[in-house]
Design a protein around this motif. Structure first.
Motif, PDB file in Angstrom:
ATOM      1  N   PRO A   1     -13.455   4.196   0.952  1.00  0.00           N
ATOM      2  CA  PRO A   1     -13.131   5.009  -0.202  1.00  0.00           C
ATOM      3  C   PRO A   1     -12.377   4.823  -1.081  1.00  0.00           C
ATOM      4  O   PRO A   1     -11.285   3.968  -0.527  1.00  0.00           O
ATOM      5  N   PHE A   2     -11.885   6.347  -2.379  1.00  0.00           N
ATOM      6  CA  PHE A   2     -10.693   6.023  -2.987  1.00  0.00           C
ATOM      7  C   PHE A   2      -9.425   6.349  -2.189  1.00  0.00           C
ATOM      8  O   PHE A   2      -8.386   5.106  -2.543  1.00  0.00           O
ATOM      9  N   GLU A   3      -9.575   6.522  -1.533  1.00  0.00           N
ATOM     10  CA  GLU A   3      -8.338   7.374  -0.355  1.00  0.00           C
ATOM     11  C   GLU A   3      -8.038   5.970   0.152  1.00  0.00           C
ATOM     12  O   GLU A   3      -6.854   5.589  -0.179  1.00  0.00           O
ATOM     13  N   TYR A   4      -8.796   5.353   0.740  1.00  0.00           N
ATOM     14  CA  TYR A   4      -8.352   3.548   1.066  1.00  0.00           C
ATOM     15  C   TYR A   4      -7.750   2.395   0.487  1.00  0.00           C
ATOM     16  O   TYR A   4      -6.658   1.925   0.650  1.00  0.00           O
ATOM     17  N   LEU A   5      -8.433   2.781  -0.637  1.00  0.00           N
ATOM     18  CA  LEU A   5      -7.891   1.460  -1.928  1.00  0.00           C
ATOM     19  C   LEU A   5      -6.720   1.979  -2.197  1.00  0.00           C
ATOM     20  O   LEU A   5      -5.808   1.198  -2.383  1.00  0.00           O
ATOM     21  N   ARG A   6      -6.376   3.450  -2.600  1.00  0.00           N
ATOM     22  CA  ARG A   6      -5.160   3.701  -2.624  1.00  0.00           C
ATOM     23  C   ARG A   6      -4.278   3.574  -1.758  1.00  0.00           C
ATOM     24  O   ARG A   6      -3.159   3.703  -1.940  1.00  0.00           O
ATOM     25  N   VAL A   7      -4.134   3.918  -0.682  1.00  0.00           N
ATOM     26  CA  VAL A   7      -3.430   3.081   0.727  1.00  0.00           C
ATOM     27  C   VAL A   7      -3.093   2.314   0.919  1.00  0.00           C
ATOM     28  O   VAL A   7      -1.705   1.710   1.085  1.00  0.00           O
ATOM     29  N   TYR A   8      -3.789   1.001   0.273  1.00  0.00           N
ATOM     30  CA  TYR A   8      -3.895  -0.189   0.588  1.00  0.00           C
ATOM     31  C   TYR A   8      -3.814  -0.676  -0.836  1.00  0.00           C
ATOM     32  O   TYR A   8      -4.265  -1.992  -0.887  1.00  0.00           O
ATOM     33  N   SER A   9      -3.482  -0.222  -2.057  1.00  0.00           N
ATOM     34  CA  SER A   9      -2.618  -0.867  -4.021  1.00  0.00           C
ATOM     35  C   SER A   9      -1.884  -1.724  -3.264  1.00  0.00           C
ATOM     36  O   SER A   9      -0.833  -1.920  -2.367  1.00  0.00           O
ATOM     37  N   PRO A  10      -2.448  -3.166  -4.070  1.00  0.00           N
ATOM     38  CA  PRO A  10      -1.134  -4.026  -3.352  1.00  0.00           C
ATOM     39  C   PRO A  10      -0.615  -4.078  -4.482  1.00  0.00           C
ATOM     40  O   PRO A  10       0.616  -5.420  -4.666  1.00  0.00           O
ATOM     41  N   SER A  11      -0.196  -2.667  -5.504  1.00  0.00           N
ATOM     42  CA  SER A  11       1.598  -2.908  -5.751  1.00  0.00           C
ATOM     43  C   SER A  11       2.305  -3.056  -5.290  1.00  0.00           C
ATOM     44  O   SER A  11       2.169  -2.402  -3.963  1.00  0.00           O
ATOM     45  N   ALA A  12       3.601  -2.996  -5.337  1.00  0.00           N
ATOM     46  CA  ALA A  12       4.887  -3.118  -5.339  1.00  0.00           C
ATOM     47  C   ALA A  12       5.483  -1.797  -4.729  1.00  0.00           C
ATOM     48  O   ALA A  12       6.174  -1.817  -3.642  1.00  0.00           O
ATOM     49  N   GLU A  13       4.846  -0.972  -5.310  1.00  0.00           N
ATOM     50  CA  GLU A  13       5.460   0.277  -5.339  1.00  0.00           C
ATOM     51  C   GLU A  13       4.604   0.713  -3.258  1.00  0.00           C
ATOM     52  O   GLU A  13       5.602   1.580  -2.212  1.00  0.00           O
ATOM     53  N   VAL A  14       3.388  -0.091  -2.815  1.00  0.00           N
ATOM     54  CA  VAL A  14       2.766   0.718  -1.522  1.00  0.00           C
ATOM     55  C   VAL A  14       3.546  -0.466  -0.660  1.00  0.00           C
ATOM     56  O   VAL A  14       4.113  -0.223   0.223  1.00  0.00           O
ATOM     57  N   ARG A  15       3.301  -2.308  -1.134  1.00  0.00           N
ATOM     58  CA  ARG A  15       3.763  -2.542  -0.502  1.00  0.00           C
ATOM     59  C   ARG A  15       4.818  -2.937  -0.430  1.00  0.00           C
ATOM     60  O   ARG A  15       5.368  -4.224   0.893  1.00  0.00           O
ATOM     61  N   GLY A  16       5.749  -2.876  -1.116  1.00  0.00           N
ATOM     62  CA  GLY A  16       7.354  -3.388  -1.521  1.00  0.00           C
ATOM     63  C   GLY A  16       7.783  -4.354  -1.390  1.00  0.00           C
ATOM     64  O   GLY A  16       6.361  -4.660  -2.268  1.00  0.00           O
ATOM     65  N   HIS A  17       8.692  -4.858  -1.616  1.00  0.00           N
ATOM     66  CA  HIS A  17       8.979  -6.576  -2.245  1.00  0.00           C
ATOM     67  C   HIS A  17       9.129  -7.521  -1.446  1.00  0.00           C
ATOM     68  O   HIS A  17       9.418  -8.418  -1.582  1.00  0.00           O
ATOM     69  N   GLY A  18       8.427  -7.320   0.723  1.00  0.00           N
ATOM     70  CA  GLY A  18       8.530  -8.327   1.596  1.00  0.00           C
ATOM     71  C   GLY A  18       8.361  -7.914   2.471  1.00  0.00           C
ATOM     72  O   GLY A  18       7.970  -6.375   2.696  1.00  0.00           O
ATOM     73  N   ALA A  19       8.149  -8.642   3.409  1.00  0.00           N
ATOM     74  CA  ALA A  19       7.344  -8.130   4.784  1.00  0.00           C
ATOM     75  C   ALA A  19       8.458  -6.769   6.047  1.00  0.00           C
ATOM     76  O   ALA A  19       9.231  -6.550   5.381  1.00  0.00           O
ATOM     77  N   GLY A  20       7.786  -5.802   6.289  1.00  0.00           N
ATOM     78  CA  GLY A  20       8.478  -4.855   6.583  1.00  0.00           C
ATOM     79  C   GLY A  20       9.078  -3.822   5.447  1.00  0.00           C
ATOM     80  O   GLY A  20       9.661  -3.034   5.817  1.00  0.00           O
ATOM     81  N   GLN A  21       8.056  -3.406   4.200  1.00  0.00           N
ATOM     82  CA  GLN A  21       9.305  -2.912   3.229  1.00  0.00           C
ATOM     83  C   GLN A  21       8.306  -1.716   3.039  1.00  0.00           C
ATOM     84  O   GLN A  21       8.188  -1.560   2.243  1.00  0.00           O
ATOM     85  N   GLU A  22       6.575  -2.321   3.543  1.00  0.00           N
ATOM     86  CA  GLU A  22       5.532  -1.130   2.695  1.00  0.00           C
ATOM     87  C   GLU A  22       6.490   0.253   2.588  1.00  0.00           C
ATOM     88  O   GLU A  22       6.880   0.738   3.678  1.00  0.00           O
ATOM     89  N   VAL A  23       5.799   1.004   1.956  1.00  0.00           N
ATOM     90  CA  VAL A  23       5.530   1.949   2.313  1.00  0.00           C
ATOM     91  C   VAL A  23       4.431   2.589   2.845  1.00  0.00           C
ATOM     92  O   VAL A  23       3.514   3.570   1.880  1.00  0.00           O
ATOM     93  N   LEU A  24       4.662   4.355   3.716  1.00  0.00           N
ATOM     94  CA  LEU A  24       3.437   4.920   4.175  1.00  0.00           C
ATOM     95  C   LEU A  24       3.148   5.436   3.124  1.00  0.00           C
ATOM     96  O   LEU A  24       4.133   6.787   2.067  1.00  0.00           O
ATOM     97  N   GLN A  25       1.515   5.486   2.734  1.00  0.00           N
ATOM     98  CA  GLN A  25       1.987   6.779   1.715  1.00  0.00           C
ATOM     99  C   GLN A  25       1.456   7.923   2.194  1.00  0.00           C
ATOM    100  O   GLN A  25      -0.381   7.985   3.450  1.00  0.00           O
ATOM    101  N   LEU A  26       1.166   9.141   1.731  1.00  0.00           N
ATOM    102  CA  LEU A  26       0.932  10.231   2.781  1.00  0.00           C
ATOM    103  C   LEU A  26       0.022  11.180   1.717  1.00  0.00           C
ATOM    104  O   LEU A  26      -0.049  11.074   0.105  1.00  0.00           O
ATOM    105  N   GLY A  27      -0.858  11.878   1.897  1.00  0.00           N
ATOM    106  CA  GLY A  27      -1.904  13.029   0.763  1.00  0.00           C
ATOM    107  C   GLY A  27      -2.706  12.274  -0.032  1.00  0.00           C
ATOM    108  O   GLY A  27      -2.612  13.001  -1.081  1.00  0.00           O
ATOM    109  N   LYS A  28      -3.222  11.127   0.555  1.00  0.00           N
ATOM    110  CA  LYS A  28      -4.175  10.736  -0.235  1.00  0.00           C
ATOM    111  C   LYS A  28      -5.613  10.809  -0.135  1.00  0.00           C
ATOM    112  O   LYS A  28      -6.595  10.291  -0.556  1.00  0.00           O
ATOM    113  N   ARG A  29      -5.999  12.644   0.470  1.00  0.00           N
ATOM    114  CA  ARG A  29      -7.303  12.463   0.913  1.00  0.00           C
ATOM    115  C   ARG A  29      -7.617  12.384  -0.169  1.00  0.00           C
ATOM    116  O   ARG A  29      -9.250  12.053  -0.287  1.00  0.00           O
TER     117      ARG A  29
END
Length: 137
Positions: free
Chosen positions: A28-56
């Motif tokens: 699903p597109f929502e799943y891909l967006r929530v788990y985007s491998p970008s730094a914006e989503v994943r952060g720059h290291g462990a524990g820096q992930e950004v919870l993605q909201l409103g992507k349904r």
């Protein structure tokens, strides 16, 4: 492993992908967006992930090939900085149930019940409202 078929299904909002090892996934597109491998989503290291909201309701508006190893989707919310390698897409397919459950647990931990955090326009109470996808075009 390499994809032998890649289909964007706008109406059902999924990316269908079949690999040369015989595996096939509907992501699903929502799943891909929530788990985007970008730094914006994943952060720059462990524990820096950004919870993605409103992507349904997010859509994939474009899907660009990147060499012979990845694709770069553009999402309807403007996010376009994640490169999805074949290996990462395969991982998202094989681990889909566990990853989605983890996302739902993170929403719950942030105070959202059920699907509330997935609705467009959702923000964390008391947090500033983010605009765009965190980078300038």
């Amino acid at each position: 492993m390499t994809p032998i078929e890649l289909t964007v299904r706008q109406k059902s909002r999924v990316l269908e992908i079949a690999f040369d090892d015989g595996s096939a996934f509907s992501l699903p597109f929502e799943y891909l967006r929530v788990y985007s491998p970008s730094a914006e989503v994943r952060g720059h290291g462990a524990g820096q992930e950004v919870l993605q909201l409103g992507k349904r309701d997010v859509q994939v508006t474009a899907l660009e090939p990147v060499g012979n190893y990845a694709v770069k989707p553009t999402f309807s919310d403007g996010h376009d900085s994640g490169l999805f390698t074949w290996e990462y897409l395969h991982k998202l397919g094989t681990e889909q149930d566990a990853l989605w459950a983890g996302y739902m647990q993170r929403l719950h931990a942030a105070g959202f019940e059920g699907d509330t955090g997935r609705e467009p326009g959702t923000t964390i109470p008391g947090a500033p409202i983010a605009r765009g996808c965190g980078h300038n075009h």
